[in-house]
Design a protein around this motif. Structure first.
Motif, PDB file in Angstrom:
ATOM      1  N   GLU A 199       0.831  -1.208   0.000  1.00  0.00           N
ATOM      2  CA  GLU A 199       0.000   0.000   0.000  1.00  0.00           C
ATOM      3  C   GLU A 199       0.869   1.263   0.000  1.00  0.00           C
ATOM      4  N   SER A 200       1.901   1.270   0.846  1.00  0.00           N
ATOM      5  CA  SER A 200       2.774   2.455   0.901  1.00  0.00           C
ATOM      6  C   SER A 200       3.520   2.629  -0.425  1.00  0.00           C
ATOM      7  N   MET A 201       3.949   1.514  -1.029  1.00  0.00           N
ATOM      8  CA  MET A 201       4.650   1.594  -2.317  1.00  0.00           C
ATOM      9  C   MET A 201       3.735   2.189  -3.392  1.00  0.00           C
ATOM     10  N   ILE A 202       2.476   1.757  -3.439  1.00  0.00           N
ATOM     11  CA  ILE A 202       1.537   2.253  -4.454  1.00  0.00           C
ATOM     12  C   ILE A 202       1.288   3.754  -4.275  1.00  0.00           C
ATOM     13  N   VAL A 203       1.110   4.190  -3.020  1.00  0.00           N
ATOM     14  CA  VAL A 203       0.881   5.621  -2.753  1.00  0.00           C
ATOM     15  C   VAL A 203       2.106   6.441  -3.172  1.00  0.00           C
ATOM     16  N   PHE A 204       3.309   5.981  -2.798  1.00  0.00           N
ATOM     17  CA  PHE A 204       4.525   6.731  -3.130  1.00  0.00           C
ATOM     18  C   PHE A 204       4.783   6.726  -4.640  1.00  0.00           C
ATOM     19  N   ARG A 205       4.475   5.620  -5.319  1.00  0.00           N
ATOM     20  CA  ARG A 205       4.645   5.559  -6.779  1.00  0.00           C
ATOM     21  C   ARG A 205       3.679   6.540  -7.465  1.00  0.00           C
ATOM     22  N   MET A 206       2.468   6.644  -6.923  1.00  0.00           N
ATOM     23  CA  MET A 206       1.500   7.580  -7.488  1.00  0.00           C
ATOM     24  C   MET A 206       2.008   9.020  -7.338  1.00  0.00           C
ATOM     25  N   LEU A 207       2.503   9.359  -6.156  1.00  0.00           N
ATOM     26  CA  LEU A 207       3.027  10.709  -5.916  1.00  0.00           C
ATOM     27  C   LEU A 207       4.281  10.960  -6.750  1.00  0.00           C
ATOM     28  N   GLN A 208       5.090   9.917  -6.929  1.00  0.00           N
ATOM     29  CA  GLN A 208       6.281  10.021  -7.777  1.00  0.00           C
ATOM     30  C   GLN A 208       5.870  10.325  -9.223  1.00  0.00           C
ATOM     31  N   GLY A 209       4.837   9.645  -9.720  1.00  0.00           N
ATOM     32  CA  GLY A 209       4.347   9.879 -11.075  1.00  0.00           C
ATOM     33  C   GLY A 209       3.771  11.272 -11.243  1.00  0.00           C
ATOM     34  N   PHE A 210       3.055  11.760 -10.212  1.00  0.00           N
ATOM     35  CA  PHE A 210       2.421  13.078 -10.297  1.00  0.00           C
ATOM     36  C   PHE A 210       3.464  14.188 -10.350  1.00  0.00           C
ATOM     37  N   THR A 211       4.566  14.004  -9.648  1.00  0.00           N
ATOM     38  CA  THR A 211       5.611  15.040  -9.653  1.00  0.00           C
ATOM     39  C   THR A 211       6.554  14.872 -10.847  1.00  0.00           C
ATOM     40  N   GLY A 212       6.743  13.631 -11.294  1.00  0.00           N
ATOM     41  CA  GLY A 212       7.672  13.394 -12.409  1.00  0.00           C
ATOM     42  C   GLY A 212       7.060  13.621 -13.777  1.00  0.00           C
ATOM     43  N   GLY A 213       5.734  13.428 -13.907  1.00  0.00           N
ATOM     44  CA  GLY A 213       5.091  13.541 -15.212  1.00  0.00           C
ATOM     45  C   GLY A 213       5.277  14.893 -15.859  1.00  0.00           C
ATOM     46  N   ALA A 214       5.324  15.939 -15.033  1.00  0.00           N
ATOM     47  CA  ALA A 214       5.477  17.300 -15.568  1.00  0.00           C
ATOM     48  C   ALA A 214       6.799  17.490 -16.297  1.00  0.00           C
ATOM     49  N   LEU A 215       7.801  16.697 -15.934  1.00  0.00           N
ATOM     50  CA  LEU A 215       9.138  16.884 -16.507  1.00  0.00           C
ATOM     51  C   LEU A 215       9.173  16.541 -17.995  1.00  0.00           C
ATOM     52  N   ILE A 216       8.229  15.701 -18.468  1.00  0.00           N
ATOM     53  CA  ILE A 216       8.251  15.264 -19.879  1.00  0.00           C
ATOM     54  C   ILE A 216       7.849  16.415 -20.814  1.00  0.00           C
ATOM     55  N   PRO A 217       6.645  17.003 -20.660  1.00  0.00           N
ATOM     56  CA  PRO A 217       6.301  18.109 -21.568  1.00  0.00           C
ATOM     57  C   PRO A 217       7.147  19.359 -21.343  1.00  0.00           C
ATOM     58  N   MET A 218       7.649  19.564 -20.110  1.00  0.00           N
ATOM     59  CA  MET A 218       8.454  20.752 -19.829  1.00  0.00           C
ATOM     60  C   MET A 218       9.732  20.762 -20.667  1.00  0.00           C
ATOM     61  N   ALA A 219      10.312  19.578 -20.892  1.00  0.00           N
ATOM     62  CA  ALA A 219      11.536  19.505 -21.696  1.00  0.00           C
ATOM     63  C   ALA A 219      11.271  19.993 -23.116  1.00  0.00           C
ATOM     64  N   MET A 220      10.138  19.577 -23.679  1.00  0.00           N
ATOM     65  CA  MET A 220       9.780  19.984 -25.042  1.00  0.00           C
ATOM     66  C   MET A 220       9.455  21.474 -25.089  1.00  0.00           C
ATOM     67  N   THR A 221       8.767  21.969 -24.056  1.00  0.00           N
ATOM     68  CA  THR A 221       8.426  23.398 -23.995  1.00  0.00           C
ATOM     69  C   THR A 221       9.690  24.252 -23.915  1.00  0.00           C
ATOM     70  N   LEU A 222      10.689  23.798 -23.159  1.00  0.00           N
ATOM     71  CA  LEU A 222      11.953  24.551 -23.040  1.00  0.00           C
ATOM     72  C   LEU A 222      12.631  24.694 -24.395  1.00  0.00           C
ATOM     73  N   VAL A 223      12.602  23.627 -25.196  1.00  0.00           N
ATOM     74  CA  VAL A 223      13.203  23.695 -26.537  1.00  0.00           C
ATOM     75  C   VAL A 223      12.505  24.769 -27.369  1.00  0.00           C
ATOM     76  N   MET A 224      11.169  24.809 -27.300  1.00  0.00           N
ATOM     77  CA  MET A 224      10.396  25.736 -28.136  1.00  0.00           C
ATOM     78  C   MET A 224      10.459  27.181 -27.638  1.00  0.00           C
ATOM     79  N   THR A 225      10.705  27.377 -26.342  1.00  0.00           N
ATOM     80  CA  THR A 225      10.653  28.740 -25.790  1.00  0.00           C
ATOM     81  C   THR A 225      12.035  29.339 -25.498  1.00  0.00           C
ATOM     82  N   ARG A 226      13.072  28.517 -25.387  1.00  0.00           N
ATOM     83  CA  ARG A 226      14.393  29.039 -25.010  1.00  0.00           C
ATOM     84  C   ARG A 226      15.393  29.031 -26.167  1.00  0.00           C
TER      85      ARG A 226
END
Length: 530
Positions: A113-140
Motif C-alpha cells: 500500500e505504501s509503495m503504491i501511494v509513493f509511486r503515485m506521488l512520484q508519477g504526479f511530480t515526475g510527469g510534468a518533466l516530460i512536456p516541460m523539456a519539449m516546452t523549453l526547446v520551443m521557448t528558449r
C-alpha cells in the motif's frame, strides 16, 4: 511559413547566439524527461524482488506501475497551467525536489500500500518533466537551434523505455531493488542545479490557479486515470467479464466527454483541446500514440520473451536491449541535420519503415533465438526510431501559436504515453489469447494417439529410467516434458504474433503521415513549416 509562427515570447530571434546558461537549462530539462520516462518501466525487471520484500502477489504488484502511469498521465495536461502560475524555473525545481523525495520513499516502502501511494506521488511530480523539456526547446532556443533541441528530446523518449528494464535489472542485481529509486538523485540534483543557474526567476501568477477551470481538471483527472486503470488492469481481470473493468470503462468515458465539453464551453480552458483541430497537430499526435505503442510494446515483448523462453537474467536482457539504445546516440545528430533539408514526411516514413520492419523481423523467432540473432534487429530499430520521434515533434509544433506551445507539448506527450498503455494492454491480451490458440492447435497434433508422440514419449521415458528413475515416475516425467515443450512453442508463436501486430501497425502508419503538410526544421536562415 513565416518565422513569426515560431516566435515565442522571450525566445531568441532566429540566428541568435545561445549562451551556455540556456543550453544547460535545456539539457537539465532533458535529464528530467529522461528520468520520468525511465521510471515508468524501471520496476519491471525488479518486480519479483520487490513483491517478495513486500509480501505481495504478481497481480497486486501490477498496481506499482499502474499507480505511476495514472498520476503521470493526469499531470501532463496540467503542466501548462502550473507553468503559467509558478513560472517554469520555480515549477521545475519544486516538482523535481518532490519527485526525489517520493523516489526515496519508494525505496523505503514498508508495504504494498505504501509503495503504491509513493509511486503515485512520484508519477504526479515526475510527469510534468516530460512536456516541460519539449516546452523549453520551443521557448528558449531560436528556430535555427530547435532541430538540435528536438533531437535531444527525441532521445529521451526513445532511449528511456529501452533502458528502464535494463538499468532496473542491473541495479537490482548489484545493489538491491531500492537502488532503482535512489539512482534518481544523480540526474535530479543535476536538473535542479541546471535550472537554478540556467533560467531567470519569473514572477508568480497564483491568480491563474484560483481562476483555473477546476471542473474541467476534475473531469480530465477522472477520465485519464480511469482509462489508464482500464488499460493496465484489463487483461489480468478478463476485460468486460469483470465489473471492476466495466466500472472504469464508464468512468473513463464520462470523464473524457466531460473534459471535452467543458474545454469547448470555457473561454480559458487549462489546456487547449482545440489544437486537435489543426491537421498537422492531429496527425502528429495520432502517430505519437502509434509510436508509444511501438516503443513500449517492443520494450514489453522482448524482455518478456528473453526471460521466459531464453531464460536470460535481467543483466543478460540488458545487454540485448542496449543495442536499441547505443546507435541512437550517433543517428540522432544526423537526423537533426537532415530534418532542415528534407521533407519530414519522407524522413518519418523511412523511420517507420525501419522500426516496423525490425518488429516484423522479430516475428520469426524460435526457442533458440538469443543475443546473436536479435542484435541486428535491435540496431535497425535504433536507426529508425530517431527519424520518427524528431519529425513527429516538428509536425506537432509547426504552426502552433506561441501561447499554445505548452498546451501542444502537454497533449503531444500525453498522447504518446496513452498509446504506450494501449499498446501494452493490446499485446498482453494478444499474448494470452494467441498462446491458448497455438497450444490448442499444437495439442491436436501432439496427442497420445500419434505415433510420433508415442515414439518420443518412449525415448524420454527410457532416458529417465537410465538415470535411475522408476518406470511409473519416468512415464509421468516424459509426459510433463512433452507438455512443457508444447507450452514453450505456443508462447514463442504468441510472441511472434505480438511482433507481427506491432510491425504491421507501424508500417500502416506510413500512410497517415502523408495527410500532414510538408514541414522542415527551421534552418540557420529561418523558415519552418511549408
Amino acid at each position: 511559413m513565416a518565422s513569426s509562427t515560431h516566435a515565442v515570447p522571450g525566445a531568441p530571434v532566429n540566428g541568435a547566439r545561445i549562451d551556455a546558461r540556456t543550453w544547460i537549462a535545456v539539457f537539465a530539462g532533458m535529464l528530467g524527461a529522461f528520468m520520468a520516462v525511465l521510471d515508468i518501466q524501471i520496476t519491471n525487471s525488479s518486480l519479483r524482488d520487490i513483491l517478495g520484500t513486500l509480501s505481495a502477489t504478481q497481480e497486486e504488484g501490477s498496481w506499482i506501475s499502474t499507480a505511476y502511469l495514472c498520476a503521470e498521465i493526469v499531470v501532463i495536461p496540467l503542466t501548462a497551467l502550473f507553468t503559467r502560475s509558478l513560472g517554469a524555473r520555480r515549477y521545475m525545481m519544486i516538482t523535481t525536489s518532490l519527485f526525489l523525495l517520493f523516489s526515496t520513499l519508494c525505496g523505503a516502502a514498508w508495504s504494498l500500500e505504501s509503495m503504491i501511494v509513493f509511486r503515485m506521488l512520484q508519477g504526479f511530480t515526475g510527469g510534468a518533466l516530460i512536456p516541460m523539456a519539449m516546452t523549453l526547446v520551443m521557448t528558449r532556443l531560436p528556430p535555427s537551434k530547435r532541430a538540435v533541441g528536438m533531437a535531444m528530446f527525441g532521445l529521451t523518449a526513445t532511449l528511456a523505455p529501452a533502458m528502464g528494464p535494463t538499468l532496473g535489472g542491473y541495479l537490482s542485481e548489484l545493489y538491491g531493488w531500492p537502488s532503482i529509486f535512489y539512482i534518481n538523485w544523480v540526474p535530479g540534483v543535476l536538473l535542479i542545479a541546471g535550472m537554478a543557474w540556467g533560467m531567470d526567476k519569473e514572477p508568480m501568477q497564483l491568480k491563474q490557479l484560483v481562476h483555473a477551470d477546476w471542473l474541467g481538471i476534475a473531469f480530465m483527472a477522472l477520465g485519464l486515470a480511469s482509462l489508464t486503470i482500464f488499460l493496465e488492469e484489463g487483461n489480468s481481470k478478463d476485460w468486460f467479464d469483470s465489473s471492476f473493468i466495466i466500472t472504469f470503462a464508464y468512468l473513463a468515458l464520462f470523464g473524457i466527454l466531460g473534459w471535452i465539453a467543458t474545454s469547448f464551453v470555457r473561454p480559458n480552458p487549462f489546456v487547449n483541446l482545440r489544437l486537435y483541430g489543426q491537421r498537422n497537430f492531429l496527425v502528429a499526435t495520432a502517430l505519437s500514440a502509434v509510436i508509444g505503442m511501438g516503443l513500449y510494446g517492443s520494450s514489453f515483448l522482448l524482455p518478456l520473451y528473453l526471460g521466459q523462453i531464453a531464460g536470460y537474467t535481467p543483466m543478460q536482457i540488458g545487454e540485448v536491449i542496449a543495442w536499441m539504445g547505443l546507435p541512437q546516440l550517433f543517428v540522432m545528430p544526423f537526423a537533426a541535420a537532415l530534418s532542415s533539408k528534407i521533407d519530414n514526411r519522407i524522413m518519418c516514413s523511412f523511420g517507420l519503415l525501419l522500426f516496423g520492419g525490425s518488429c516484423l523481423m522479430n516475428a520469426f523467432m524460435d526457442a533458440s533465438t538469443g543475443y546473436d540473432q536479435l542484435m541486428f534487429t535491435q540496431i535497425i530499430r535504433a536507426i529508425g526510431q530517431p527519424f520518427v520521434m524528431l519529425t513527429l515533434s516538428n509536425f506537432a509544433m509547426a504552426g502552433i501559436a506561441p501561447k499554445d506551445m505548452p498546451s501542444a507539448s502537454s497533449l503531444f506527450n500525453m498522447t504518446r504515453n496513452l498509446g504506450g498503455s494501449i499498446g501494452i494492454a493490446l499485446l498482453a491480451t494478444a499474448l494470452t489469447n494467441r498462446e491458448h490458440f497455438h497450444s490448442a492447435r499444437i495439442g491436436e497434433s501432439v496427442s497420445l494417439a500419434s505415433n510420433a508422440t508415442q515414439t518420443r514419449l518412449d525415448q524420454l521415458t527410457q532416458a529417465f529410467i537410465a538415470n535411475g528413475i522408476d518406470p511409473a515416475t519416468a512415464g509421468n516425467q516424459a509426459i510433463a516434458a512433452i507438455d512443457r515443450i508444447v507450452r514453450r512453442e505456443s508462447y514463442v508463436m504468441a510472441y511472434n504474433d505480438g511482433f507481427w501486430i506491432v510491425g504491421l501497425i507501424l508500417i500502416g502508419a506510413i500512410g497517415a503521415i502523408w495527410f500532414a503538410d510538408k514541414v522542415k526544421s527551421p534552418g540557420g536562415a529561418g523558415g519552418g513549416g511549408h
